[in-house]
Enzyme design. Structure first.
Site, PDB file in Angstrom:
ATOM      1  N   ASP A 157     -22.947  32.429  -3.397  1.00  0.00           N
ATOM      2  CA  ASP A 157     -21.591  32.261  -2.866  1.00  0.00           C
ATOM      3  C   ASP A 157     -21.607  31.513  -1.543  1.00  0.00           C
ATOM      4  OD1 ASP A 157     -20.547  33.707  -5.006  1.00  0.00           O
ATOM      5  OD2 ASP A 157     -20.910  35.599  -3.981  1.00  0.00           O
ATOM      6  N   HIS A 194     -15.965  27.657  18.717  1.00  0.00           N
ATOM      7  CA  HIS A 194     -14.663  27.342  18.130  1.00  0.00           C
ATOM      8  C   HIS A 194     -14.550  28.012  16.757  1.00  0.00           C
ATOM      9  CE1 HIS A 194     -17.338  24.307  16.421  1.00  0.00           C
ATOM     10  NE2 HIS A 194     -16.472  24.169  15.433  1.00  0.00           N
ATOM     11  N   HIS A 200     -14.178  27.208  13.479  1.00  0.00           N
ATOM     12  CA  HIS A 200     -14.540  26.744  12.139  1.00  0.00           C
ATOM     13  C   HIS A 200     -15.581  27.663  11.488  1.00  0.00           C
ATOM     14  CE1 HIS A 200     -13.153  22.350  12.918  1.00  0.00           C
ATOM     15  NE2 HIS A 200     -12.233  23.057  12.294  1.00  0.00           N
ATOM     16  N   ASP A 256     -18.251  27.074   9.829  1.00  0.00           N
ATOM     17  CA  ASP A 256     -19.678  26.782  10.022  1.00  0.00           C
ATOM     18  C   ASP A 256     -20.167  27.253  11.403  1.00  0.00           C
ATOM     19  OD1 ASP A 256     -18.069  24.742  11.049  1.00  0.00           O
ATOM     20  OD2 ASP A 256     -19.636  23.230  10.849  1.00  0.00           O
ATOM     21  N   ASP A 259     -19.132  21.731  18.881  1.00  0.00           N
ATOM     22  CA  ASP A 259     -18.692  20.546  18.136  1.00  0.00           C
ATOM     23  C   ASP A 259     -17.656  19.840  18.992  1.00  0.00           C
ATOM     24  OD1 ASP A 259     -20.271  21.053  15.946  1.00  0.00           O
ATOM     25  OD2 ASP A 259     -18.624  21.601  14.608  1.00  0.00           O
ATOM     26  N   ASP A 307     -23.728  17.755  20.085  1.00  0.00           N
ATOM     27  CA  ASP A 307     -23.344  17.633  18.672  1.00  0.00           C
ATOM     28  C   ASP A 307     -23.788  16.299  18.065  1.00  0.00           C
ATOM     29  OD1 ASP A 307     -21.978  17.596  16.231  1.00  0.00           O
ATOM     30  OD2 ASP A 307     -19.978  17.472  17.139  1.00  0.00           O
ATOM     31  N   HIS A 322      -6.831  11.204   7.534  1.00  0.00           N
ATOM     32  CA  HIS A 322      -7.755  12.154   8.154  1.00  0.00           C
ATOM     33  C   HIS A 322      -8.609  11.441   9.185  1.00  0.00           C
ATOM     34  CE1 HIS A 322     -10.273  15.671   8.628  1.00  0.00           C
ATOM     35  NE2 HIS A 322     -11.347  14.950   8.396  1.00  0.00           N
ATOM     36  N   HIS A 376     -15.900  14.709  15.134  1.00  0.00           N
ATOM     37  CA  HIS A 376     -17.187  14.635  15.835  1.00  0.00           C
ATOM     38  C   HIS A 376     -17.356  13.311  16.566  1.00  0.00           C
ATOM     39  CE1 HIS A 376     -18.645  18.309  13.905  1.00  0.00           C
ATOM     40  NE2 HIS A 376     -17.957  17.890  12.853  1.00  0.00           N
ATOM     41  N   HIS A 379     -26.707  20.392  15.599  1.00  0.00           N
ATOM     42  CA  HIS A 379     -25.715  20.179  14.535  1.00  0.00           C
ATOM     43  C   HIS A 379     -25.910  18.840  13.838  1.00  0.00           C
ATOM     44  CE1 HIS A 379     -22.907  22.670  17.358  1.00  0.00           C
ATOM     45  NE2 HIS A 379     -23.987  23.327  17.008  1.00  0.00           N
ATOM     46  N   ASP A 400     -24.685  36.626  -2.393  1.00  0.00           N
ATOM     47  CA  ASP A 400     -24.269  36.504  -3.793  1.00  0.00           C
ATOM     48  C   ASP A 400     -23.637  37.824  -4.185  1.00  0.00           C
ATOM     49  OD1 ASP A 400     -23.948  36.185  -6.476  1.00  0.00           O
ATOM     50  OD2 ASP A 400     -26.077  36.037  -6.950  1.00  0.00           O
TER      51      ASP A 400
END
Lengths: 555, 555
Positions: free
Chosen positions: B47, B70, B72, B74, B166, B198, B367, B371, B393, B446
């Site tokens: 997953d 931040h 996000h 990740d 980031d 980053d 979009h 970065h 990163h 998983d």
């Protein structure tokens, strides 16, 4: 009764690859191209995908020829798998028409499949006309990312059909003449009933650059690199190979070729004088040792990160002759085929880990693709002035965008048909309409099997996601009732520490499920009870649904 | 004895995602970020992937805090899976520091995992300083594709560490102030020991455009579209949601939100006044019916083609409220995460099949990513003037390219450390060196299991490729010798027509293998003989190697 023309795409419309188009009248049938596509990540274990040729098989007595437009695998790669199925009533294989380099590339593939001696490949020179029953075909020279590409002008009883093949309008190609625009314009003036035109880049504005852009880049890279320059590209991209040889020559480098298909294709292209490699500039890999790195260029397969390719072996330190070292420059002269991004990215990173510098299309002009962008597509309409239009080669969105371009160029909306694979378009002098649909599913090739069915793939997906549990239930051979302790094993389900306790309890769950006062009469009943109880128990414990195979054994 | 600083990346260096960085002295340890990554196609059934926090667990008495840069996933997504493992010796969960919006986004996730009431989340205002043992941390406002992003200035006993998080340098962000360049410059003048910056777009020339570019595009799209405009983006991209609301307002459209996470995040951001939606412009989906299409805008998840997302349900005609129709415009306001290309492409095609027009980053400016490109990265060096540099990163190639930029900006080559996950960098006043390596493998999640082991994945890969064969061999319980006829079943191996004959012959192959004059002593010996004989037979017949599970049963 006016002559009716049927247009039946068996591949390449609504998906990318395995291109194949059928043109059919009441008397005759011809197929254009016979390509393969590579499996996407959901087609587990599948080696490649080819078109379903049942529609042609059912009309085999009408089949006059397979016309190949150019030598790329998405237009030729299915031939080894379908030729025997398309044996003609007279026992022979159907004739394959193509240009000279295309014949060379097809021959290499058919030879690998021991089919070359039986195949009937006929070389056509652009301009020449071939009569195939009621059809008359003329190959028209066009440019693409492989030399000897052709468009097809097909005179049918219903009128002229013009099929572009894959193309871009490259006025300064690396090999061969520019596209024969004047012949296309002449055909247009004489009247084209139906245009079928390459949609692969119909979402891209402007013009596609000439291949010459890449020559300039390769020249600069070879001049500036202090070490070896290793160029990876498609094995069929013969003109790119020539560009590498030319750039190497100008910069005092010898050229070494690696990768099985690349070596076969280069040899074939040398034999047929498509490649020119003067002054013995090509050398066998064993001779690389001892040569200073700044005098070495290498041509290899693997630009798509294919796991067994020569470049990926280099990146994994598993190539017999080439150890990547700091100072090496690797050029990926291709753009990623969708689905290959992760493999390519991993290859680039591994090359960087070994100290190489890697140039790829996102950061350097080391590749241009081979398909017309929007302005070129418009130009094709301007030259051909077709009455009807069918966009070919592209995902569905490309076909829709190409249809919009057709409309903007004056083709009446009701004469534009964004078909998908299997649609049957009928055209006669009264008009055109989609008159039906035939099966044009993916046919999967896996190992020696052609035609893996969808249950197999569904099971593989299930196995891949959560693994398998086998539960063996002993039944008394006299009473038919469960006796003794069931045995349970798993693979791909759960890791060691968690597994033992769960497997132990799974046995108890099975025994409970079978410990039922009603006396069941059938084995299947045992099996489904074991399946359901185990499935429920395992999902509660793990939130996973492995494949469960209950097997009862009489003891 | 000079104070030694240890820098230990547990994620995000050499791969994209699951970012996590440890800073450690003899007394204290802090972690920066705790992100997840999504599995690639080879991580079958997994997953998501999180960092291995064993290194921190083994030093749990030193853990002072987890600092989040931040909101996000990740950078935050692993928190629900690691918090309990990082329980402090006093029984409490470690404090999490972050800015206000980030707290909101983390809270939504922790609530889903029933962890919010136990979690200790502390909001930090940029400029404020927080003392964490021997570390003092200041959050410095920076811009990224999510508001309230921060860089971290961390005073350590060895000197100042500056971690950019980031970032891109967006001088006209959609929300909040531009990056606090003057504070960064001041820190640089005071002396920065180590910069961590980053690298995600270190391969891209020039400057990354401002988010404002997207506002202009959305405005034009909403003004020109005759039907509904449906914008898909990341659920955490709160500023993009604001842009959609603003463009809808200017063009007289009401805004409907769909997708579970999107709805939660929008509600949270409204509650915390990060989103402003004046004049009741937001409306529940049930109210869409009856409103003219040109007055409707929709915000949804699914821009990456995620199979269960709201947009993919629309594309598959399975969304409860929204039927895609000709005239609808769908905007994919995101760029593809590598590996998702095929899913995205399929979604776009399905939307086109339903008659929608689809705009995506390849064909429209819908979009911009978040970065810094090369010129911004150089600017960061110009402001921070660091003594040491660690690129963070990015895949390995990005780290190498960022290192080259560092060198070009005057950081001495021997002070640049392109680390990978698990490397241990030690810095003190005498210098810096990689002093060791710790385990920083992928940890797979998983279902309910955290930590699926590699044997499970290897087995799944085997099962996925060629399926499974179960062979049941009955043994006489008295003599221990094989008796009767073996039973063989397969799943995911071969299709019906080919299967029956092969399965029948497989039984014979098993009997032959067991019909051996030597009397075997062990069951394992039977099993391995069955395995080898069957494996050889099936490969000869099919060129495939299914997983073979021989099971002997005493009868």
């Amino acid at each position: 009764m006016p002559e009716k023309l049927r247009v039946v795409p068996l591949g390449g419309l609504g998906e990318i690859g395995k291109n194949m188009m059928v043109l059919e009248t009441d008397e005759d049938l011809i197929a254009i191209d016979a390509g393969l596509m590579f499996p996407d990540e959901e087609m587990l274990g599948v080696d490649l995908v080819i078109p379903d040729v049942t529609y042609i098989e059912e009309r085999i007595q009408k089949l006059r020829a397979i016309l190949i437009t150019h030598g790329h695998e998405d237009h030729t790669g299915a031939l080894p798998y379908i030729l025997r199925r398309l044996q003609l009533p007279n026992g022979r294989l159907p004739p394959i028409y193509c240009t000279r380099l295309t014949r060379g590339l097809i021959s290499v593939k058919l030879e690998e499949h021991h089919l070359l001696s039986d195949a009937d490949i006929r070389v056509v020179t652009p301009g020449e006309r071939v009569k195939l029953g009621g059809f008359t075909v003329e190959y028209v020279h066009i440019t693409h990312s492989i030399p000897d590409s052709a468009a097809l002008a097909i005179q049918t009883p219903a009128g002229m059909v013009f099929h572009t093949g894959d193309f871009k309008l490259d006025h300064t190609p690396v090999m061969g003449p520019p596209p024969n625009l004047s012949r296309i314009a002449e055909l247009g003036r004489q009247g084209i009933l139906l245009l079928m035109s390459d949609s692969t880049y119909a979402d891209t504005e402007g013009y596609t650059p000439s291949e010459q852009v890449v020559s300039d880049s390769l020249d600069r890279i070879m001049a500036n690199a202090e070490g070896r320059v290793i160029v990876a590209t498609f094995a069929s991209l013969i003109s790119r190979v020539q560009q590498v040889i030319d750039a190497a020559k100008r910069n005092g480098r010898r050229v070494f070729v690696t990768g099985r298909t690349m070596m076969s294709n280069v040899q074939m292209a040398l034999d047929q004088h498509y490649l020119s490699a003067p002054d013995n500039i090509l050398a066998p890999l064993e001779r690389m040792r001892g040569l200073p790195p700044e005098r070495i260029a290498v041509i290899t397969t693997g630009a798509q990160g294919e796991p067994t390719s020569a470049l990926v072996r280099m990146a994994n330190r598993a190539h017999r002759y080439i150890d990547i070292q700091p100072g090496d420059t690797v050029v990926l002269s291709s753009s990623p085929i969708p689905g290959n991004e992760v493999l390519i990215s991993r290859t680039i990173d591994n090359l960087y880990r070994l100290g190489a510098k890697v140039l790829y299309s996102r950061i350097a002009k080391v590749h241009v693709h081979g398909h017309a962008a929007q302005e070129e597509l418009k130009l094709m309409f301007g030259l051909t002035l077709p009455q009807y239009f069918v966009p070919v080669h592209g995902e569905y969105r490309h076909l829709v965008m190409h249809s919009q371009i057709a409309k903007s160029m004056g083709v009446p909306e009701e004469n534009i048909f964004p078909l998908e694979d299997g649609d049957i378009l009928e055209i006669d002098e009264r008009g055109a309409q989609v008159a039906g649909h035939t099966d044009a599913d993916f046919v999967y090739v896996d190992g020696l099997a052609v035609g893996v069915d969808s249950i197999v793939l569904r099971d593989r997906k299930h196995l891949a996601g959560d693994g398998v549990i086998v539960a063996i239930v002993p039944l008394d051979k006299h009473s038919g009732k469960p006796i003794g302790r069931p045995d349970v094993i798993s693979r791909g389900f759960i890791e060691g520490s968690m597994s033992e306790g769960i497997m132990e309890r799974a046995r108890e769950v099975i025994m409970e499920a079978l410990d039922n006062p009603q006396s069941p009469t059938e084995r299947g009943d045992f099996n489904s009870r074991v399946h359901d109880a185990l499935s429920r128990f395992l999902y509660e414990q793990t939130r996973r649904r492995p494949m469960i195979l209950p097997m009862s054994v009489e003891v």
